[in-house]
Enzyme design. Structure first.
Site, PDB file in Angstrom:
ATOM      1  N   GLU A 490      -4.379   4.019 -11.362  1.00  0.00           N
ATOM      2  CA  GLU A 490      -3.364   4.851 -10.252  1.00  0.00           C
ATOM      3  C   GLU A 490      -2.102   5.279 -10.698  1.00  0.00           C
ATOM      4  O   GLU A 490      -0.658   5.449 -10.435  1.00  0.00           O
ATOM      5  CB  GLU A 490      -2.841   3.914  -8.775  1.00  0.00           C
ATOM      6  CG  GLU A 490      -3.930   3.921  -8.543  1.00  0.00           C
ATOM      7  CD  GLU A 490      -4.058   3.073  -7.219  1.00  0.00           C
ATOM      8  OE1 GLU A 490      -3.363   3.302  -6.921  1.00  0.00           O
ATOM      9  OE2 GLU A 490      -4.806   2.241  -7.044  1.00  0.00           O
ATOM     10  N   HIS A 700       3.158 -11.048  -5.861  1.00  0.00           N
ATOM     11  CA  HIS A 700       4.301 -10.566  -5.119  1.00  0.00           C
ATOM     12  C   HIS A 700       5.270 -11.521  -6.353  1.00  0.00           C
ATOM     13  O   HIS A 700       6.939 -11.484  -5.802  1.00  0.00           O
ATOM     14  CB  HIS A 700       4.582 -10.098  -3.827  1.00  0.00           C
ATOM     15  CG  HIS A 700       3.936  -9.196  -3.468  1.00  0.00           C
ATOM     16  ND1 HIS A 700       2.492  -9.796  -2.187  1.00  0.00           N
ATOM     17  CD2 HIS A 700       4.112  -8.507  -2.764  1.00  0.00           C
ATOM     18  CE1 HIS A 700       1.552  -9.267  -2.125  1.00  0.00           C
ATOM     19  NE2 HIS A 700       2.990  -8.424  -2.518  1.00  0.00           N
TER      20      HIS A 700
END
Length: 773
Positions: A490, A700
């Site tokens: 992406e 994260h």
């Protein structure tokens, strides 16, 4: 004139100044003093904006370097033991370690769990609650900010997450712990906070209790009464703020609490106003949330003034006006949007403009309305009429296609067992197949290329070549690491929703319409203003190129219709379900084109599926019916041998597993590592029929997970799910990480999968059936 105020204001800055400062601090590029200076400048600017607009109160306490719920945890001294003894004061780096796992000072540790804030796209850090936990006032930050605002001459109203909502948002970490067992200790500290705020000269404190718009058990309703009867003894006036919905079954509880005022959301539930007015005690203030705090459409001020005139007549000075919720959820300032189509721009209002709307509305309801206020109201009405009549909104071909959709369009060809047989033959994957969720690091070079393309410094052809280089790099890295099902990475995508919206009709985009998602992470939601359709393929050429580079299976990557809807500012002139079906049909065409291009697996991400769930359970069936319908409408065009994946993150699945199973995705990947696989407990009582990839590491956090850690997590998963239906993958996409963090983590993940194959069955040899193209 009615009293005007906001429940909260965006903290990131109109140009994302907070994001840049916090990330610079984490990287060691600035010191903490410089970071604090940026915080002071932003607070001063935002307070002055409220004052300049003419609001009666300036709201203080809504600022946070990472998260306002985390701020309350620090204020209460609720620091998990793994972060060390915080002492009497919880410092800024401790809160960063709680949020991210590490900070410029202090030892790294596993970050706290992060999840969606009610039904929004904002994420909060989940308070960790332990038996016999002790609370104490452990931060001066709130009081320092009050002193700043008062020194600047502002009329201060303080906002703070209420004690019951803070506990409601928390998670019990001790077996058998009832979170309400900790209430008395929490309320003790809140009492101390209110006492000190009173000593600083604060008159009003807004305690946010959005938990009251959810279905609360009887013991929680009673706990509200117990807590607020204790807090009423403080020296300040209390405004109980509820939002994101109506009070429903909690209406009596909320209205009978010993507070001085109550705020209700009249955008999400305008019908509750009559019942509230009928039962409001004569000494209480009623704050009405009438300006939409979660969407960007301009308000019809004249119509609102007509609706509210009887309320003003009835309540007089006890009527306050506000947005429905904090303006945290909308962009900061429309004045920065110089490139939006002028007609569309006239239809919009961002946070700064909503301040003006609020003040004009207050004047229209009082005796201070001047010619400028009347003109502003007339312009708002004209903009609304222009929007309703615009030919840019409705498309006959979209309406005709919607009419043609039938039951067969929502059904895969064969049931999952038969599809799985065909897919295994086609893909030839080993036990515990490994994959990622889709995105790889968005490097500085990738972002620079995108900027150069937009600025005209890079031709489209040169940009395409650069992105192909990045895709080739990502494919090669994945092959070297040993992943089984690859993705193209992406590189070409700025955002998982914006990228698609830019290529769909009916969407518009801002240049500076940033909204905080979590910490320093900001998103720029598209604006869905009209009927949605797909003029041309959006992703096919990138996935097709990536597949040509490898003999391993490549996943096509799409954002699902519900997530596109949830993460956009959605038109409010038709039901959300209708807009979602339009998006689903557009994405359905993309699925068909990816399959025709030879892509053997297609992932349709739906991380926002649960986020859209109404907060009151009686409204769930209606939402889940159309949400599941839209996913199936997107996916069911795929042939049986094409493997459909979906991904969900930050979700509690227990209460909607039936709906998730009804999606009928062949593989679902979910966030589980921060919860230590607790999310999988649902599978003890619910046999999920298809394949599942429980995330084995928290993307994260910059910390690298160990092989043993991931093996342990997958062994926990294998106790609940048959191993032949388990996948090994990260929690989420890797866009926000660096390659130096990603590669060792994925290498460890592949090593963990190899250990699991040895333990649970003979590792299978890949039979590459596709070959290079």
């Amino acid at each position: 004139m009615s009293t005007t105020h906001v429940l909260g204001y965006p903290r990131i800055g109109a140009r994302r100044e907070l994001k840049r400062a916090t990330e610079a601090y984490w990287k060691g590029e600035i010191d903490q003093a410089e970071l604090e200076r940026t915080g002071r400048e932003l607070r001063a600017r935002h307070w002055q904006a409220q004052r300049d607009a003419g609001l009666d109160w300036v709201t203080v306490g809504d600022f946070a370097f990472y998260d306002h719920v985390l701020n309350v945890s620090a204020l209460l001294g609720a620091v998990p033991p793994r972060f060390g003894d915080a002492g009497e004061t919880v410092d800024l780096d401790t809160t960063f370690r709680m949020a991210r796992g590490r900070a410029p000072t202090g030892e790294p540790a596993a970050a706290c769990e992060m999840t969606k804030y009610f039904d929004t796209n904002y994420h909060y850090l989940v308070p960790e609650l332990h038996a016999d936990q002790r609370f104490g006032l452990a931060s001066r930050r709130l009081f320092d900010e009050v002193a700043e605002a008062r020194a600047a001459g502002h009329p201060v109203k303080v906002v703070l997450t209420g004690p019951l909502t803070w506990l409601w948002l928390g998670k019990a970490k001790s077996p058998g712990l009832d979170r309400l067992d900790l209430l008395d200790g929490v309320v003790d500290v809140y009492g101390e906070i209110l006492q000190q705020l009173g000593e600083q000269g604060v008159e009003w404190v807004q305690l946010d209790e959005p938990a009251l718009v959810q279905d609360l058990p009887a013991d929680w309703q009673q706990a509200y009464e117990r807590a607020y009867h204790r807090l009423q003894a403080g020296p300040v006036k209390l405004l109980l703020a509820t939002y994101f919905g109506g009070l429903g079954e909690n209406l009596s509880t909320a209205l009978n609490l010993p507070v001085d005022g109550i705020h209700i959301d009249c955008v999400r539930d305008p019908d509750q106003l009559t019942a509230v007015l009928d039962r409001l005690l004569p000494h209480k203030v009623l704050s009405l949330g009438v300006i939409d705090g979660r969407n960007v459409w301009r308000s019809d001020l004249a119509a609102l003034a007509r609706t509210l005139a009887p309320v003003r007549e009835r309540l007089g000075e006890r009527l306050w006006l506000a947005p429905s919720c904090s303006l945290l959820h909308v962009p900061v300032d429309l004045d920065l949007e110089t490139e939006l189509q002028p007609q569309l721009r006239r239809w919009l209002a961002f946070a700064r403009q909503k301040l003006d709307e609020l003040v004009v509305l207050g004047r229209l309801l009082g005796d201070r309305a001047g010619a400028a206020d009347e003109q502003a109201a007339a312009e708002a009405s004209a903009a609304l009429a222009d929007r309703q009549a615009s030919t840019h909104i409705h498309k006959a071909e979209v309406a005709e296609r919607m009419q043609r959709v039938g039951p067969a369009d929502r059904q895969r060809g064969q049931p999952y067992p038969e599809r799985a047989r065909k897919q295994r033959k086609r893909l030839a994957l080993p036990l515990f197949p490994t994959t990622t969720i889709g995105s790889f690091p968005q490097t500085a070079e990738i972002r620079a290329a995108r900027r150069d393309l937009k600025a005209g410094r890079l031709t489209p052809e040169a940009y395409e070549a650069r992105m192909r280089e990045e895709i080739a790099f990502a494919v090669a890295r994945q092959e070297e690491i040993g992943l089984d099902v690859l993705v193209h990475g992406e590189a070409e995508r700025n955002d998982m929703v914006e990228y698609f919206g830019e290529q769909l009709d009916g969407f518009a985009f801002t240049r500076a319409g940033w909204v905080q998602s979590y910490g320093s992470r900001c998103v720029k939601p598209p604006i869905i203003y009209g009927d949605v359709s797909r003029p041309r393929p959006m992703t096919v050429r990138w996935s097709e190129y990536a597949q040509s580079l490898t003999g391993r299976p490549m996943k096509g990557m799409l954002t699902g219709p519900v997530t596109v809807l949830q993460w956009s500012f959605v038109r409010d002139d038709q039901p959300r379900s209708e807009t979602c079906r339009q998006i689903a049909l557009a994405l359905r065409d993309e699925v068909a084109d990816l399959e025709a291009a030879g892509i053997p697996a297609i992932q349709i991400d739906e991380p926002a599926l649960r986020e859209g769930l109404p907060l009151q359970q009686r409204q769930w069936p209606g939402y889940l019916d159309w949400a599941v319908d839209c996913f199936r409408l997107t996916a069911s065009v795929a042939q049986d041998a094409t493997q459909i994946h979906t991904h969900m993150c930050y979700s509690e699945f227990n209460d909607i597993m039936g709906a998730i199973a009804t999606l009928d995705a062949d593989v679902i990947t979910i966030e589980t590592s921060r919860s230590d696989m607790e999310l999988l407990e649902v599978f003890e009582g619910f046999e999920y029929p298809n394949e599942i990839g429980p995330g084995v590491y928290d993307i994260h956090s910059p910390n690298t997970p160990s092989v043993d850690w991931m093996v342990r997590l997958m062994e926990k998963a294998a106790r609940r799910i048959p191993v032949e239906r388990l996948w090994v993958n990260p929690d989420c996409g890797l866009k926000t990480r660096a390659w130096a963090e990603v590669e060792p983590a994925l290498q460890n993940m592949v090593a963990a999968a190899e250990i699991l194959r040895e333990r649970y069955g003979q590792a299978q040899t890949r039979v590459a059936t596709q070959g290079k193209r």
